[in-house]
Design a protein around this motif. Structure first.
Motif, PDB file in Angstrom:
ATOM      1  N   ALA A  83      32.686  10.140  43.203  1.00  0.00           N
ATOM      2  CA  ALA A  83      32.204  11.714  43.333  1.00  0.00           C
ATOM      3  C   ALA A  83      33.197  12.108  42.219  1.00  0.00           C
ATOM      4  O   ALA A  83      32.817  12.998  41.511  1.00  0.00           O
ATOM      5  CB  ALA A  83      32.305  11.956  44.480  1.00  0.00           C
ATOM      6  N   ASP A  84      34.382  11.881  42.216  1.00  0.00           N
ATOM      7  CA  ASP A  84      35.582  12.621  41.904  1.00  0.00           C
ATOM      8  C   ASP A  84      35.464  12.413  40.183  1.00  0.00           C
ATOM      9  O   ASP A  84      35.728  13.360  39.533  1.00  0.00           O
ATOM     10  CB  ASP A  84      36.927  12.180  42.321  1.00  0.00           C
ATOM     11  CG  ASP A  84      37.346  12.683  43.609  1.00  0.00           C
ATOM     12  OD1 ASP A  84      36.665  13.660  44.199  1.00  0.00           O
ATOM     13  OD2 ASP A  84      38.205  12.316  44.333  1.00  0.00           O
ATOM     14  N   THR A  85      35.299  11.206  39.805  1.00  0.00           N
ATOM     15  CA  THR A  85      35.135  10.875  38.468  1.00  0.00           C
ATOM     16  C   THR A  85      33.827  11.637  37.825  1.00  0.00           C
ATOM     17  O   THR A  85      33.902  12.241  36.729  1.00  0.00           O
ATOM     18  CB  THR A  85      34.879   9.240  38.053  1.00  0.00           C
ATOM     19  OG1 THR A  85      35.874   8.694  38.808  1.00  0.00           O
ATOM     20  CG2 THR A  85      34.767   8.869  36.979  1.00  0.00           C
ATOM     21  N   ALA A  86      32.594  11.529  38.810  1.00  0.00           N
ATOM     22  CA  ALA A  86      31.426  12.219  38.119  1.00  0.00           C
ATOM     23  C   ALA A  86      31.754  13.892  37.760  1.00  0.00           C
ATOM     24  O   ALA A  86      31.518  14.308  36.863  1.00  0.00           O
ATOM     25  CB  ALA A  86      30.530  12.241  38.940  1.00  0.00           C
ATOM     26  N   VAL A  87      32.457  14.545  38.907  1.00  0.00           N
ATOM     27  CA  VAL A  87      32.977  15.807  38.570  1.00  0.00           C
ATOM     28  C   VAL A  87      33.643  16.296  37.573  1.00  0.00           C
ATOM     29  O   VAL A  87      33.668  17.148  36.836  1.00  0.00           O
ATOM     30  CB  VAL A  87      33.467  16.519  40.074  1.00  0.00           C
ATOM     31  CG1 VAL A  87      34.059  17.657  40.128  1.00  0.00           C
ATOM     32  CG2 VAL A  87      32.392  16.505  41.138  1.00  0.00           C
ATOM     33  N   THR A  88      34.820  15.332  37.459  1.00  0.00           N
ATOM     34  CA  THR A  88      35.594  15.482  36.322  1.00  0.00           C
ATOM     35  C   THR A  88      34.789  15.323  34.958  1.00  0.00           C
ATOM     36  O   THR A  88      35.284  16.066  34.102  1.00  0.00           O
ATOM     37  CB  THR A  88      36.784  14.431  36.571  1.00  0.00           C
ATOM     38  OG1 THR A  88      37.501  14.662  37.655  1.00  0.00           O
ATOM     39  CG2 THR A  88      37.685  14.312  35.256  1.00  0.00           C
ATOM     40  N   ARG A  89      34.062  14.361  34.835  1.00  0.00           N
ATOM     41  CA  ARG A  89      33.387  14.086  33.702  1.00  0.00           C
ATOM     42  C   ARG A  89      32.322  15.329  33.499  1.00  0.00           C
ATOM     43  O   ARG A  89      32.473  15.799  32.292  1.00  0.00           O
ATOM     44  CB  ARG A  89      32.646  12.727  33.622  1.00  0.00           C
ATOM     45  CG  ARG A  89      31.703  12.637  32.457  1.00  0.00           C
ATOM     46  CD  ARG A  89      32.768  12.097  31.123  1.00  0.00           C
ATOM     47  NE  ARG A  89      32.110  12.001  30.071  1.00  0.00           N
ATOM     48  CZ  ARG A  89      32.018  12.543  28.871  1.00  0.00           C
ATOM     49  NH1 ARG A  89      33.006  13.265  28.710  1.00  0.00           N
ATOM     50  NH2 ARG A  89      30.992  12.068  28.025  1.00  0.00           N
ATOM     51  N   TYR A  90      32.009  15.859  34.425  1.00  0.00           N
ATOM     52  CA  TYR A  90      30.762  16.902  34.154  1.00  0.00           C
ATOM     53  C   TYR A  90      31.660  18.313  33.602  1.00  0.00           C
ATOM     54  O   TYR A  90      31.208  18.960  32.808  1.00  0.00           O
ATOM     55  CB  TYR A  90      29.934  17.247  35.743  1.00  0.00           C
ATOM     56  CG  TYR A  90      29.432  18.654  35.575  1.00  0.00           C
ATOM     57  CD1 TYR A  90      28.146  18.782  34.846  1.00  0.00           C
ATOM     58  CD2 TYR A  90      30.144  19.774  36.052  1.00  0.00           C
ATOM     59  CE1 TYR A  90      27.465  19.906  34.776  1.00  0.00           C
ATOM     60  CE2 TYR A  90      29.363  21.096  36.186  1.00  0.00           C
ATOM     61  CZ  TYR A  90      28.125  20.986  35.331  1.00  0.00           C
ATOM     62  OH  TYR A  90      27.609  22.289  35.120  1.00  0.00           O
ATOM     63  N   GLU A  91      32.611  18.474  34.230  1.00  0.00           N
ATOM     64  CA  GLU A  91      33.708  19.630  33.646  1.00  0.00           C
ATOM     65  C   GLU A  91      34.117  19.472  32.596  1.00  0.00           C
ATOM     66  O   GLU A  91      34.110  20.289  31.714  1.00  0.00           O
ATOM     67  CB  GLU A  91      34.963  19.713  34.813  1.00  0.00           C
ATOM     68  CG  GLU A  91      34.555  20.353  36.190  1.00  0.00           C
ATOM     69  CD  GLU A  91      35.719  20.135  37.283  1.00  0.00           C
ATOM     70  OE1 GLU A  91      36.586  19.715  36.845  1.00  0.00           O
ATOM     71  OE2 GLU A  91      35.190  21.034  38.269  1.00  0.00           O
ATOM     72  N   GLU A  92      34.485  18.246  32.153  1.00  0.00           N
ATOM     73  CA  GLU A  92      34.937  18.000  30.797  1.00  0.00           C
ATOM     74  C   GLU A  92      33.792  18.207  29.708  1.00  0.00           C
ATOM     75  O   GLU A  92      33.920  18.867  28.636  1.00  0.00           O
ATOM     76  CB  GLU A  92      35.304  16.543  30.381  1.00  0.00           C
ATOM     77  CG  GLU A  92      36.486  16.254  31.181  1.00  0.00           C
ATOM     78  CD  GLU A  92      36.913  14.718  31.062  1.00  0.00           C
ATOM     79  OE1 GLU A  92      36.063  13.789  30.730  1.00  0.00           O
ATOM     80  OE2 GLU A  92      37.952  14.399  31.673  1.00  0.00           O
ATOM     81  N   MET A  93      32.440  17.878  29.909  1.00  0.00           N
ATOM     82  CA  MET A  93      31.390  17.928  29.232  1.00  0.00           C
ATOM     83  C   MET A  93      30.917  19.639  29.258  1.00  0.00           C
ATOM     84  O   MET A  93      30.482  20.036  28.069  1.00  0.00           O
ATOM     85  CB  MET A  93      30.125  17.163  29.769  1.00  0.00           C
ATOM     86  CG  MET A  93      30.297  15.726  29.624  1.00  0.00           C
ATOM     87  SD  MET A  93      29.128  14.887  30.514  1.00  0.00           S
ATOM     88  CE  MET A  93      27.497  15.574  29.972  1.00  0.00           C
ATOM     89  N   ARG A  94      31.057  20.403  30.425  1.00  0.00           N
ATOM     90  CA  ARG A  94      30.849  21.713  30.322  1.00  0.00           C
ATOM     91  C   ARG A  94      31.877  22.420  29.345  1.00  0.00           C
ATOM     92  O   ARG A  94      31.346  23.202  28.720  1.00  0.00           O
ATOM     93  CB  ARG A  94      30.951  22.168  31.611  1.00  0.00           C
ATOM     94  CG  ARG A  94      30.551  23.570  32.059  1.00  0.00           C
ATOM     95  CD  ARG A  94      30.689  24.349  33.299  1.00  0.00           C
ATOM     96  NE  ARG A  94      32.398  24.074  33.346  1.00  0.00           N
ATOM     97  CZ  ARG A  94      32.987  23.937  34.502  1.00  0.00           C
ATOM     98  NH1 ARG A  94      32.469  23.919  35.312  1.00  0.00           N
ATOM     99  NH2 ARG A  94      34.434  23.991  34.485  1.00  0.00           N
ATOM    100  N   ASP A  95      32.861  21.871  29.485  1.00  0.00           N
ATOM    101  CA  ASP A  95      34.123  22.709  28.708  1.00  0.00           C
ATOM    102  C   ASP A  95      33.880  22.443  27.342  1.00  0.00           C
ATOM    103  O   ASP A  95      34.064  23.306  26.282  1.00  0.00           O
ATOM    104  CB  ASP A  95      35.482  22.366  29.208  1.00  0.00           C
ATOM    105  CG  ASP A  95      35.808  22.671  30.564  1.00  0.00           C
ATOM    106  OD1 ASP A  95      35.230  23.678  31.213  1.00  0.00           O
ATOM    107  OD2 ASP A  95      36.967  22.246  31.096  1.00  0.00           O
ATOM    108  N   ALA A  96      33.490  21.241  27.111  1.00  0.00           N
ATOM    109  CA  ALA A  96      33.203  20.888  25.481  1.00  0.00           C
ATOM    110  C   ALA A  96      32.153  21.808  24.871  1.00  0.00           C
ATOM    111  O   ALA A  96      32.123  22.326  23.979  1.00  0.00           O
ATOM    112  CB  ALA A  96      32.892  19.396  25.378  1.00  0.00           C
TER     113      ALA A  96
END
Length: 174
Positions: free
Chosen positions: A14-27
């Motif tokens: 879950a933490d990994t998924a949230v981190t990846r989502y935030e990275e994609m959103r920021d990009a």
């Protein structure tokens, strides 16, 4: 696998998924912010050409004859001789609307800069519309060309928000 290990694995996923989502959103925010800034710069760089287009584009098929464009535009007309002229007229109308918007937003931004006591609007006007170099503008505004680059970048960010509205506001600026 124990229940405790399973819970830790689920939490890690879950933490990994949230981190990846935030990275994609920021990009995506960064990409859109860059696109809006580039569109603002492009419109300012072509400001004079767009204004010339508005001032000189044909407005109706009668004017085409007056401007001796018959031969030049012959391939652009259909059998009735007017369809593609309508496209030119529509393009002129859209360009006119966009130029009015640019002029309105520049006037508003100029006013904001005067109130705040900064030279951001003057800087971007000289740089992009008048085509002056950073060194020339620096001499005129009694500052370094490095400051001119910073002011222009800041001015483009602020003007982009005015130009593109909610699309510019919803993107977190750095």
């Amino acid at each position: 696998m124990t229940e405790e290990q399973l819970e830790r694995l689920v939490q890690l996923a879950a933490d990994t998924a949230v981190t990846r989502y935030e990275e994609m959103r920021d990009a995506e925010h960064k990409r859109l912010r860059k696109k809006l800034k580039n569109n603002t710069i492009k419109l300012l760089r072509h400001y004079n050409k767009l204004q010339t287009y508005i001032d000189n584009a044909i407005e109706d098929s009668d004017k085409a004859g007056e401007l001796w464009l018959d031969e030049l535009l012959a391939d652009m007309f259909d059998d009735k001789g007017a369809v593609n002229v309508k496209v030119i007229i529509q393009s002129k109308e859209r360009t006119y609307i966009m130029m009015r918007h640019i002029n309105n937003m520049l006037a508003i931004y100029r006013e904001q800069c005067v109130i705040k006591g900064n030279s951001y609007c003057e800087c971007i006007t000289k740089k992009y519309i008048e085509g002056k170099s950073d060194v020339e503008i620096g001499k005129e505004l009694n500052t370094s060309d490095r400051n001119i680059r910073r002011w222009a970048d800041h001015g483009i960010e602020e003007l982009s928000i005015l130009m593109w509205g909610i699309a510019g506001v919803n993107i977190p600026m750095q």
